[in-house]
Design a protein around this motif. Structure first.
Motif: not given
Length: 446
Positions: A337-341, A292-297, A246-252, A333-335
């Motif tokens: 909005d970063s709140k649910y899994i 996660s959409p934040t790319g931190k987790e 899985c690719w990080n959505p914040m760091e290419a 899957k991580w939703t």
């Protein structure tokens, strides 16, 4: 003669009505508060204990599938819509707000091997064991219409995975090779091969959208550029097979690979000689991973019947989720909005979890918000204190996982001791120190 008169403004200490909070005068001079740190420590300890008391991550279970859930996909435009594919060829579309199935499609004969939604959210694609790729409308059929796919592509071999481009009408499938397809054509635009083994997973990079990564059963992770007709020739070969990445959505350049050797490896595609981080907490093969959409987790699903949440820069998980009934977790899957899994497992259930176990759902009053922020800062300030750290890190584990963790710890210790003894009784320099990050990589082909 000079007279000093005490002057007090009633607005500073008198309540307007008896329902108001009592106003307390505060002096923030540190010299007047000698017990400030002990007082804050006690508050931090209580906040940590309460966080564990209120940690109830499981929200609900979505029942309905008649076979194990094999794959899932998120809707790119709607937070409340999720798609799932089962081992009996059935695809279901769920509404997470109402927590019920809103549509059922008998899509394939045999397993649904992969699915993905189009970037605009109007349709989605599925691949299955019947060697077909099918495109379906996201909306259900009109009254009197039959449930039929928009397009069907018949392939020569079984497709094992699919992913859609993030901005263009192009999708990629994998199986015997990686094929890039245009939505309007029934033959692939180009086919990318590396070796002769079957490829289990293919993923588009969400930032550098022309890049793809794939995992093959000969233990390779291969990177491709859609603009070329050949692979990028950046291949990393690990000790055991990688199931998915899985690719990080914040760091290419960052991606995480889920491996059969119980570990996850976070790589920087520019420096594949060693992973950025090795994440080691699972006690069985890791089958799926999602950021996660934040790319931190990111969250990982494993054959050991649990899911774990890892910070990107830490080697151990911050959270582990499991239930008595949950069997081997195949997809996660991580939703958006970063709140649910969401996780799908062998025993035909999709489970919905909170990403932050003790988070209070719903609208918070301003005072609640302020108290939560204050407690969070206190926990961060005292996080390395032994007592607080012990309470914050403690997790209840199933007996099987707990036993395997102890067993692996003993094996790791034995390997370390053996290496120390070998080094002690060998010529100096003949037994090199190999860092943990490089132990799992066999070779890198450029």
């Amino acid at each position: 003669m000079r007279v000093k008169v005490l002057s007090r403004n009633p607005d500073d200490y008198v309540r307007e009505t008896k329902l108001d909070l009592q106003r307390v005068p505060r002096n923030y001079d540190p010299a007047l508060h000698p017990f400030e740190v002990p007082r804050e420590y006690v508050r931090a300890l209580n906040a940590t204990k309460l966080e564990r008391v209120f940690a109830k991550p499981f929200l609900s279970s979505l029942d309905g599938h008649r076979d194990g859930v094999n794959c899932m996909a998120k809707h790119p435009k709607s937070l409340s819509t999720v798609l799932s594919g089962a081992c009996d060829g059935e695809v279901r579309i769920w509404n997470l707000t109402r927590r019920q199935c809103i549509r059922t499609i008998q899509a394939h004969e045999g397993f649904v091997r992969g699915m993905c939604a189009r970037f605009c959210g109007t349709s989605f694609f599925t691949v299955g064991d019947d060697k077909t790729v099918k495109q379906w409308k996201m909306e259900g059929p009109e009254y009197g219409e039959e449930e039929e796919p928009i397009h069907t592509i018949l392939g020569k071999t079984v497709f094992t995975g699919i992913d859609h481009h993030w901005k263009e009408p192009v999708f990629a499938t994998c199986g015997h090779q990686v094929d890039i397809w245009d939505e309007q054509r029934t033959s692939p635009k180009c086919s990318l091969t590396w070796g002769f083994d079957s490829i289990s997973s293919v993923k588009f990079n969400p930032i550098e959208t022309y890049l793809l990564g794939s995992c093959a059963s000969d233990r390779n992770i291969v990177l491709y550029d859609m603009r070329k007709s050949t692979p990028l020739k950046k291949v990393v070969i690990l000790n055991m097979r990688t199931n998915t990445l899985c690719w990080n959505p914040m760091e290419a350049f960052i991606f995480t690979a889920a491996n059969e050797d119980y570990n996850l490896y976070t790589f920087d595609m520019r420096f594949l000689e060693s992973p950025v981080m090795v994440h080691m907490d699972h006690v069985s093969a890791v089958l799926d991973v999602d950021y996660s959409p934040t790319g931190k987790e990111f969250v990982s699903a494993s054959f050991d019947k649990s899911i774990r949440i890892f910070p990107v820069d830490k080697g151990h998980s911050r959270e582990v989720y499991h239930t008595k009934r949950m069997q081997h977790v195949i997809t996660v899957k991580w939703t958006s909005d970063s709140k649910y899994i969401l996780c799908g497992s062998d025993e035909m259930n999709i489970r919905l979890w909170k990403a932050n176990a003790s988070e209070k759902l719903g609208v918070l009053a301003p005072r609640e918000k302020a108290a939560m922020n204050y407690n969070q800062k206190l926990k961060e300030k005292f996080q390395f204190h032994p007592q607080i750290r012990r309470i914050a890190q403690h997790r209840h584990l199933p007996k099987s996982i707990y036993g395997q963790i102890k067993e692996q710890r003993i094996m790791r210790e034995a390997r370390r001791r053996k290496e120390l003894n070998r080094r002690k009784h060998s010529k100096p320099g003949s037994v090199p120190f190999v860092p943990e990050k490089k132990k799992h990589i066999v070779a890198v082909v450029k």
